[in-house]
Write an enzyme that holds these catalytic residues in place. Sequence first.
Site, mmCIF file in Angstrom:
data_model
loop_
_atom_site.group_PDB
_atom_site.id
_atom_site.type_symbol
_atom_site.label_atom_id
_atom_site.label_comp_id
_atom_site.label_asym_id
_atom_site.label_seq_id
_atom_site.Cartn_x
_atom_site.Cartn_y
_atom_site.Cartn_z
ATOM 1 N N TYR A 50 -24.201 13.798 -47.507
ATOM 2 C CA TYR A 50 -23.715 14.602 -48.634
ATOM 3 C C TYR A 50 -24.309 14.076 -49.946
ATOM 4 O O TYR A 50 -24.858 14.828 -50.745
ATOM 5 C CB TYR A 50 -22.182 14.590 -48.709
ATOM 6 C CG TYR A 50 -21.663 15.084 -50.034
ATOM 7 C CD1 TYR A 50 -21.752 16.426 -50.376
ATOM 8 C CD2 TYR A 50 -21.111 14.200 -50.963
ATOM 9 C CE1 TYR A 50 -21.303 16.877 -51.613
ATOM 10 C CE2 TYR A 50 -20.663 14.641 -52.191
ATOM 11 C CZ TYR A 50 -20.764 15.982 -52.510
ATOM 12 O OH TYR A 50 -20.322 16.423 -53.731
ATOM 13 N N SER A 106 -22.636 15.153 -58.170
ATOM 14 C CA SER A 106 -21.545 14.315 -57.693
ATOM 15 C C SER A 106 -21.816 12.870 -58.065
ATOM 16 O O SER A 106 -22.972 12.439 -58.138
ATOM 17 C CB SER A 106 -21.446 14.447 -56.169
ATOM 18 O OG SER A 106 -20.555 13.487 -55.642
ATOM 19 N N LYS A 111 -27.070 15.750 -52.804
ATOM 20 C CA LYS A 111 -26.866 15.842 -54.250
ATOM 21 C C LYS A 111 -27.992 15.133 -55.001
ATOM 22 O O LYS A 111 -28.458 15.618 -56.031
ATOM 23 C CB LYS A 111 -25.494 15.288 -54.644
ATOM 24 C CG LYS A 111 -24.335 16.160 -54.168
ATOM 25 C CD LYS A 111 -24.448 17.562 -54.732
ATOM 26 C CE LYS A 111 -23.295 18.451 -54.353
ATOM 27 N NZ LYS A 111 -23.334 19.753 -55.026
#
Length: 168
Positions: free
Chosen positions: A151, A126, A155
């Site tokens: 999040y 991402s 990643k």
Amino acid sequence: MNKYVLVTGGAGYIGSHTVVALQQQGYTPVIADDFRNANKIVLGGLRSILGHDPLLYPIDICDKQALTDLFDKYTFEGVIHFAAYKAVGESVELPLDYYQNNLFSLVHLLQMSVKYNAKHFIFSSSCTVYGNPDTTRVTEATPLQTAASPYGATKQMGEVIVKDAAHT
């Protein structure tokens, strides 16, 4: 002889398009998706485009035994890993859920890929790995910043884990 590719999150938006592209290139995609972030209506669209029901296993890829059973059943040329929790705001509210789901699933998939000799592994990362970059143009050469959310941190950690696993 079938060339199987495991697509985790294969019923999601990007995953389902990847499934179609894989079949068009002569591969046999195998979907692992428990529909936490996907809608089963996608299966009808895939059936229509592919001309048959996709190979689907509605498993939680954090379940190592379920993954082992899947890798015992197929010889995968590769794995494309899209399955992950993906909402930045929710990750702030539920950080431990994000760390558990996003990192355990990745580690389990890499362990299975190494054990069963799946030669290719694609990790869906991402742009969040760049945190809040200093410029608006972001490339792979852009320096990483501290992740702005759990999040994003999963990643960033995922990229490190994949890099380390590539040396095994």
